[in-house]
Design an enzyme around this catalytic site. Structure first.
Site, PDB file in Angstrom:
ATOM      1  N   GLN A  32       0.816  -1.208   0.000  1.00 36.76           N
ATOM      2  CA  GLN A  32       0.000   0.000   0.000  1.00 36.76           C
ATOM      3  C   GLN A  32       0.856   1.266   0.000  1.00 36.76           C
ATOM      4  OE1 GLN A  32      -2.709   0.952   3.147  1.00 36.76           O
ATOM      5  NE2 GLN A  32      -4.193  -0.503   2.292  1.00 36.76           N
ATOM      6  N   GLU A  33       1.854   1.256   0.866  1.00 39.52           N
ATOM      7  CA  GLU A  33       2.743   2.420   0.933  1.00 39.52           C
ATOM      8  C   GLU A  33       3.477   2.603  -0.391  1.00 39.52           C
ATOM      9  OE1 GLU A  33       4.558   2.852   5.301  1.00 39.52           O
ATOM     10  OE2 GLU A  33       4.356   0.778   4.627  1.00 39.52           O
ATOM     11  N   PHE A  34       3.881   1.454  -0.961  1.00 44.52           N
ATOM     12  CA  PHE A  34       4.591   1.500  -2.240  1.00 44.52           C
ATOM     13  C   PHE A  34       3.697   2.142  -3.307  1.00 44.52           C
ATOM     14  CE2 PHE A  34       6.029  -0.188  -6.295  1.00 44.52           C
ATOM     15  CZ  PHE A  34       7.404  -0.120  -6.191  1.00 44.52           C
ATOM     16  N   ASP A  35       2.451   1.664  -3.393  1.00 38.27           N
ATOM     17  CA  ASP A  35       1.512   2.197  -4.389  1.00 38.27           C
ATOM     18  C   ASP A  35       1.287   3.687  -4.188  1.00 38.27           C
ATOM     19  OD1 ASP A  35       1.256  -0.257  -5.427  1.00 38.27           O
ATOM     20  OD2 ASP A  35      -0.700  -0.697  -4.543  1.00 38.27           O
ATOM     21  N   SER A  80      28.429 -18.077 -27.460  1.00 34.30           N
ATOM     22  CA  SER A  80      27.677 -19.130 -26.784  1.00 34.30           C
ATOM     23  C   SER A  80      28.685 -20.134 -26.252  1.00 34.30           C
ATOM     24  CB  SER A  80      26.685 -19.767 -27.731  1.00 34.30           C
ATOM     25  OG  SER A  80      27.390 -20.326 -28.790  1.00 34.30           O
ATOM     26  N   GLU A 111      28.036 -22.589 -11.860  1.00 30.99           N
ATOM     27  CA  GLU A 111      26.798 -21.796 -11.839  1.00 30.99           C
ATOM     28  C   GLU A 111      25.656 -22.589 -12.456  1.00 30.99           C
ATOM     29  OE1 GLU A 111      27.463 -18.154 -13.977  1.00 30.99           O
ATOM     30  OE2 GLU A 111      29.389 -17.817 -12.979  1.00 30.99           O
ATOM     31  N   LYS A 113      22.792 -23.004 -15.222  1.00 32.64           N
ATOM     32  CA  LYS A 113      22.547 -22.516 -16.575  1.00 32.64           C
ATOM     33  C   LYS A 113      21.056 -22.218 -16.680  1.00 32.64           C
ATOM     34  CE  LYS A 113      23.494 -23.543 -21.405  1.00 32.64           C
ATOM     35  NZ  LYS A 113      22.231 -23.034 -21.928  1.00 32.64           N
ATOM     36  N   ASP A 115      17.571 -21.112 -18.291  1.00 31.73           N
ATOM     37  CA  ASP A 115      17.024 -21.432 -19.599  1.00 31.73           C
ATOM     38  C   ASP A 115      16.072 -20.337 -20.066  1.00 31.73           C
ATOM     39  OD1 ASP A 115      16.516 -22.808 -21.850  1.00 31.73           O
ATOM     40  OD2 ASP A 115      15.174 -24.269 -20.941  1.00 31.73           O
ATOM     41  N   ARG A 134      20.858 -11.234 -27.859  1.00 29.23           N
ATOM     42  CA  ARG A 134      22.050 -11.836 -28.418  1.00 29.23           C
ATOM     43  C   ARG A 134      22.094 -11.698 -29.945  1.00 29.23           C
ATOM     44  NH1 ARG A 134      25.666 -16.222 -29.193  1.00 29.23           N
ATOM     45  NH2 ARG A 134      24.366 -17.441 -30.573  1.00 29.23           N
ATOM     46  N   GLU A 172      20.389 -13.507 -18.087  1.00 24.04           N
ATOM     47  CA  GLU A 172      19.351 -14.289 -18.752  1.00 24.04           C
ATOM     48  C   GLU A 172      17.981 -13.762 -18.355  1.00 24.04           C
ATOM     49  OE1 GLU A 172      20.821 -16.487 -20.608  1.00 24.04           O
ATOM     50  OE2 GLU A 172      19.359 -18.024 -21.162  1.00 24.04           O
ATOM     51  N   TYR A 224      25.026 -12.901 -14.859  1.00 25.09           N
ATOM     52  CA  TYR A 224      26.114 -13.842 -14.639  1.00 25.09           C
ATOM     53  C   TYR A 224      27.442 -13.453 -15.293  1.00 25.09           C
ATOM     54  CZ  TYR A 224      23.860 -15.407 -18.975  1.00 25.09           C
ATOM     55  OH  TYR A 224      23.276 -15.453 -20.209  1.00 25.09           O
ATOM     56  N   LYS A 287      32.966 -22.087 -15.255  1.00 24.47           N
ATOM     57  CA  LYS A 287      33.822 -21.014 -15.768  1.00 24.47           C
ATOM     58  C   LYS A 287      35.130 -20.983 -15.004  1.00 24.47           C
ATOM     59  CE  LYS A 287      29.805 -18.105 -16.661  1.00 24.47           C
ATOM     60  NZ  LYS A 287      28.946 -17.058 -16.111  1.00 24.47           N
ATOM     61  N   LYS A 311      24.827 -29.942 -19.869  1.00 29.70           N
ATOM     62  CA  LYS A 311      23.359 -29.943 -19.944  1.00 29.70           C
ATOM     63  C   LYS A 311      22.794 -31.147 -19.199  1.00 29.70           C
ATOM     64  CE  LYS A 311      21.418 -28.049 -23.405  1.00 29.70           C
ATOM     65  NZ  LYS A 311      20.765 -26.886 -23.949  1.00 29.70           N
ATOM     66  N   CYS A 405     -12.864 -37.584 -41.075  1.00 25.05           N
ATOM     67  CA  CYS A 405     -13.147 -37.454 -39.647  1.00 25.05           C
ATOM     68  C   CYS A 405     -13.471 -38.823 -39.047  1.00 25.05           C
ATOM     69  CB  CYS A 405     -14.324 -36.498 -39.453  1.00 25.05           C
ATOM     70  SG  CYS A 405     -14.845 -36.391 -37.732  1.00 25.05           S
ATOM     71  N   CYS A 408     -17.372 -38.761 -38.016  1.00 26.94           N
ATOM     72  CA  CYS A 408     -18.519 -38.616 -38.920  1.00 26.94           C
ATOM     73  C   CYS A 408     -18.176 -38.899 -40.377  1.00 26.94           C
ATOM     74  CB  CYS A 408     -19.130 -37.218 -38.773  1.00 26.94           C
ATOM     75  SG  CYS A 408     -18.078 -35.921 -39.450  1.00 26.94           S
ATOM     76  N   CYS A 423     -12.392 -31.038 -39.120  1.00 27.66           N
ATOM     77  CA  CYS A 423     -13.577 -31.658 -39.684  1.00 27.66           C
ATOM     78  C   CYS A 423     -14.552 -30.513 -39.926  1.00 27.66           C
ATOM     79  CB  CYS A 423     -14.183 -32.669 -38.721  1.00 27.66           C
ATOM     80  SG  CYS A 423     -15.864 -33.116 -39.199  1.00 27.66           S
ATOM     81  N   CYS A 429     -21.348 -33.294 -36.761  1.00 32.78           N
ATOM     82  CA  CYS A 429     -20.289 -34.169 -36.240  1.00 32.78           C
ATOM     83  C   CYS A 429     -20.467 -34.261 -34.718  1.00 32.78           C
ATOM     84  CB  CYS A 429     -18.926 -33.590 -36.619  1.00 32.78           C
ATOM     85  SG  CYS A 429     -17.545 -34.514 -35.958  1.00 32.78           S
TER      86      CYS A 429
HETATM   87  S1  IVH Z   1      28.062 -17.293 -19.483  1.00 32.70           S
HETATM   88  C1  IVH Z   1      31.035 -16.069 -22.508  1.00 32.70           C
HETATM   89  N1  IVH Z   1      26.538 -18.127 -17.523  1.00 32.70           N
HETATM   90  O1  IVH Z   1      23.690 -20.047 -21.949  1.00 32.70           O
HETATM   91  C2  IVH Z   1      30.058 -16.299 -21.434  1.00 32.70           C
HETATM   92  N2  IVH Z   1      25.665 -18.193 -19.731  1.00 32.70           N
HETATM   93  O2  IVH Z   1      25.353 -21.039 -24.707  1.00 32.70           O
HETATM   94  C3  IVH Z   1      28.738 -16.543 -21.960  1.00 32.70           C
HETATM   95  N3  IVH Z   1      23.353 -19.017 -19.879  1.00 32.70           N
HETATM   96  O3  IVH Z   1      24.118 -17.550 -24.325  1.00 32.70           O
HETATM   97  C4  IVH Z   1      27.674 -16.854 -21.099  1.00 32.70           C
HETATM   98  N4  IVH Z   1      23.068 -19.339 -17.715  1.00 32.70           N
HETATM   99  O4  IVH Z   1      22.181 -17.359 -22.678  1.00 32.70           O
HETATM  100  C5  IVH Z   1      26.642 -17.921 -18.852  1.00 32.70           C
HETATM  101  N5  IVH Z   1      25.285 -18.821 -15.692  1.00 32.70           N
HETATM  102  C6  IVH Z   1      25.386 -18.611 -17.005  1.00 32.70           C
HETATM  103  C7  IVH Z   1      24.330 -18.892 -17.894  1.00 32.70           C
HETATM  104  C8  IVH Z   1      24.511 -18.678 -19.258  1.00 32.70           C
HETATM  105  C9  IVH Z   1      22.498 -19.407 -18.913  1.00 32.70           C
HETATM  106  C10 IVH Z   1      23.017 -19.021 -21.326  1.00 32.70           C
HETATM  107  C11 IVH Z   1      23.371 -17.780 -22.073  1.00 32.70           C
HETATM  108  C12 IVH Z   1      24.333 -18.189 -23.114  1.00 32.70           C
HETATM  109  C13 IVH Z   1      24.096 -19.656 -23.228  1.00 32.70           C
HETATM  110  C14 IVH Z   1      25.389 -20.359 -23.544  1.00 32.70           C
END
Ligand code: IVH
Length: 668
Positions: A32-35, A80, A111, A113, A115, A134, A172, A224, A287, A311, A405, A408, A423, A429
């Site tokens: 409420q305060e935020f609004d 990528s 880390e 990944k 999606d 990208r 992401e 990231y 990494k 993956k 179908c 029918c 159909c 039908c």
């Molecule tokens: S690092 C050079 N860290 O995965 C560093 N990527 O094919 C590039 N992704 O295009 C990315 N989580 O969209 C990195 N913790 C993470 C990630 C991440 C998801 C995605 C990102 C990237 C693809 C890699």
């Protein structure tokens, strides 16, 4: 304080509270305060257009203006990562790194990944300047306006922190499960195609040309990677933690390790744990932690040598295909469905999987008895993803998609631009007729209790009903047994059918089952046109004026009313007593509100806001927009704005409910 200074102060506070709420999940003030603060800022900004700032917290709602994205070149190309699917590949990566660094010690930052879609955002002097997708890695789309609507992304960094003057962050953009489920539920209601998974939904949303749509959809973003001159640290891990301090959402799951075993441990832990996360992850990213070592390792033509993606295996099972059946829906769309030997997949037994349409089904070249792979990855519904051809024990014929179908016998058709086969025999039908009646009685439509798919099926098979209007001719004597059994339930059914004739227009309109006219659109159409007659006679242009109605819906509405059979059905329903119109407003005028200043706030049940304005005038009152000590009362519907409520309370202004207001003007 000057109003200009007040605007700046409010912006700063709102940025902070936004961060507390959307990034840290620990709000310091009530919604409420935020609004209230937000409304105050909106009011001041309206008064001072010269103070406009695209990064003001008020701009998070986006704009309805359509935009075309500009192509922008990335300062640092968006690479990528190479993908791996097993531990041996991870070990190879680890060894390659070790050799590349000539045996020097190194750390690996593990880390999740995420999606979604990667995004690159540039900040200058703490202000978000530009966000780019990208694209092809070299250049992408400028989606800054859409990115600004994502609440967890800082528009302006906290002045009390020491951030780099110029930097670029990579992260992401995701659609959390919660937003995804809500979105698909809404789409289902509107009979729009569902998004298969949160990634597709996030991608469709971020590329939307209308940033107001993006603002509604509840996207989120995790960061990231940090690019910039003289980074805070040589440790990637520490740099990301810094990003967290600067106000970006980062993952709690990051961990720096030294050994392969620790990497495997991290992988195993998150493979099991990821299902509890609010967003989808499809793997782990490894990494090399030292930025200097990252530079030393460099990259190949496509990928950095210092990072790799592992993956997760999508949960997958292999089972025998017993049959393919074809289902016909209410709209006549035919869906092929695979029937399989039951198999356990991600905790549930799966025995059926949709094959969607002819193209998808044919792409698998299915044979009876084939062993098929079923997956439940990000998808909610199990999908067939392939066939184990080595286990095919005979080379019989490929199972064909049907040409007529199954219900029918009418030859199927495929309309241009549609993936589904239909159909076209919607008149006779059986599943289409039953489907339409089931839709008609459903809760959001005529809400006829005591009737369900089984009773509809029974009455249809007994030739008692052929369309929804026939329901109104049903007699108790027809529905109970010859010996008088089931008399009570038969009476209840007939009673609830008769009672439904008073269903409000928006629901009876939805009940007609016009293609693409879901609950929300039906409501908008009912409100706009007020009678079925007016709607039937509306031109394309007039239909397009209605909120939420585009070409597809407008054309579908026109097609529906052009069809004589639909017009006949409507005639029969009207004969049964259904009044396809909104109640007329009382014509009478009075002095009941003479001398009164009235503020309208909230959402109303009986009339629209516009109608209430009209009613106030007709009864000699005056509608005013803001509350002051001179306000006579507030006509309040549901969900009255919190700032208005507080103001009313502090000034001691009376609040009148919708029903009491109608009594005041003699309309009940
Ligand atoms: S690092 C050079 N860290 O995965 C560093 N990527 O094919 C590039 N992704 O295009 C990315 N989580 O969209 C990195 N913790 C993470 C990630 C991440 C998801 C995605 C990102 C990237 C693809 C890699």
């Amino acid at each position: 304080m000057e109003e200009n200074e007040k605007i700046l102060a409010l912006r700063e506070q709102l940025h902070k509270h936004n961060y507390q709420y959307y990034v840290l999940n620990t709000p310091l003030i009530s919604d409420q305060e935020f609004d209230q603060m937000m409304h105050e800022l909106q009011r001041l900004e309206e008064k001072h257009p010269e103070m406009f700032d695209p990064n003001s917290p008020t701009q998070r709602v986006g704009s309805d203006l359509s935009q075309d994205f500009q192509q922008v070149r990335h300062k640092y190309p968006m690479l990528s990562l190479a993908n791996t699917y097993n531990r041996d590949d991870v070990r190879d990566f680890y060894q390659r790194v070790s050799e590349g660094l000539h045996g020097a010690p190194f750390e690996i930052c593990c880390e999740l990944k995420f999606d979604g879609l990667s995004i690159s955002i540039t900040y200058e002097n703490g202000v978000l300047m530009r966000a780019v997708t990208r694209g092809d890695g070299v250049q992408g789309d400028d989606v800054t306006n859409n990115i600004r609507t994502i609440r967890s992304i800082p528009l302006q960094l906290d002045a009390n922190k020491t951030w780099l003057p110029n930097f670029e962050v990579r992260g992401e953009v995701l659609m959390p499960w919660k937003s995804f489920d809500r979105l698909n539920k809404e789409r289902e209601m509107r009979e729009e195609p569902l998004f298969a998974n949160p990634r597709n939904a996030a991608s469709g949303t971020l590329k939307s040309k209308n940033s107001a749509v993006v603002a509604e959809r509840g996207l989120d973003a995790y960061f990231y990677y940090l690019y910039g001159e003289s980074l805070p640290s040589d440790s990637h891990y520490d740099n990301i933690k810094k990003l967290g301090e600067w106000g970006f959402k980062i993952s709690d799951a990051m961990k720096c390790v030294q050994t392969l075993d620790e990497i495997y441990e991290f992988i195993d832990y998150w493979d099991a744990e990821r299902s509890h996360l609010p967003v989808t992850t499809d793997g782990i990213v490894l990494k090399v932690n030292s930025v200097k070592q990252q530079q030393e390792l460099g990259m190949t033509a496509k990928n950095p040598r210092w990072a790799i993606a592992y993956k997760f295996q999508a949960e997958r099972a292999c089972t025998r295909l017993n049959n393919v059946v074809f289902q016909v829906g209410r709209t006549g769309a035919v869906t092929p469905v695979a029937e399989m030997e039951p198999v356990l997949l991600a905790g549930t037994v799966v025995k059926r999987a949709s094959l969607h349409n002819a193209d998808i089904m044919n792409s698998f070249q299915l044979h009876y008895g084939d062993y098929v792979y079923v997956e439940k990855a990000g998808e909610i519904i199990p999908q067939i993803v392939g066939v184990d051809e080595s286990r095919r024990n005979y080379e019989g014929q490929v199972i064909p998609f049907i040409s007529v179908c199954p219900e029918c016998g009418t030859p199927l058709v495929r309309y241009e631009g549609e993936a589904a086969s239909f159909c076209p025999n919607d008149n006779s039908c059986p599943p289409q007729i039953k489907g339409r009646i089931e839709h008609f009685i459903s809760r959001d439509a005529m809400n006829i209790e005591f009737l369900g798919p089984e009773t509809i099926e029974e009455y249809f098979n007994r030739n008692l009903i052929h369309d929804s209007a026939d329901l109104y001719n049903l007699q108790v004597s027809q529905l109970c047994g010859a010996d008088g059994s089931k008399l009570k339930s038969a009476r209840k059914i007939v009673e609830s059918i008769q009672k439904s004739v008073t269903t409000p227009f928006d629901k009876s309109l939805y009940a007609l089952g016009i293609r693409f006219v879901g609950k929300v659109v039906a409501k908008a159409l009912a409100k706009h046109f007020r009678t079925l007659d007016a709607l039937q006679n509306a031109s394309l242009e007039e239909l397009l004026e209605v909120d939420g109605v585009g070409n597809v819906i407008a054309e579908s509405v026109m097609r529906f009313f052009r069809d004589d059979r639909n017009r006949m059905l409507i005639g029969k329903l009207e004969m049964a007593g259904i009044d396809f119109s909104m109640p007329e407003m009382a014509e009478s005028a009075s002095d009941a509100l003479s001398g009164k200043s009235i503020v309208i706030s909230g959402v109303f049940k009986h009339h629209s806001r516009e109608e209430y304005k009209e009613l106030i005038e007709r009864h000699s009152g005056k509608n005013v927009s803001s509350i002051s000590s001179k306000t006579s009362f507030i006509l309040a519907g549901e969900n009255m704005g919190p700032s208005k409520l507080q103001k009313a309370q502090s000034l001691g202004v009376t609040i009148v409910t919708e029903d009491d207001f109608l009594k005041m003007i003699g309309e009940e």
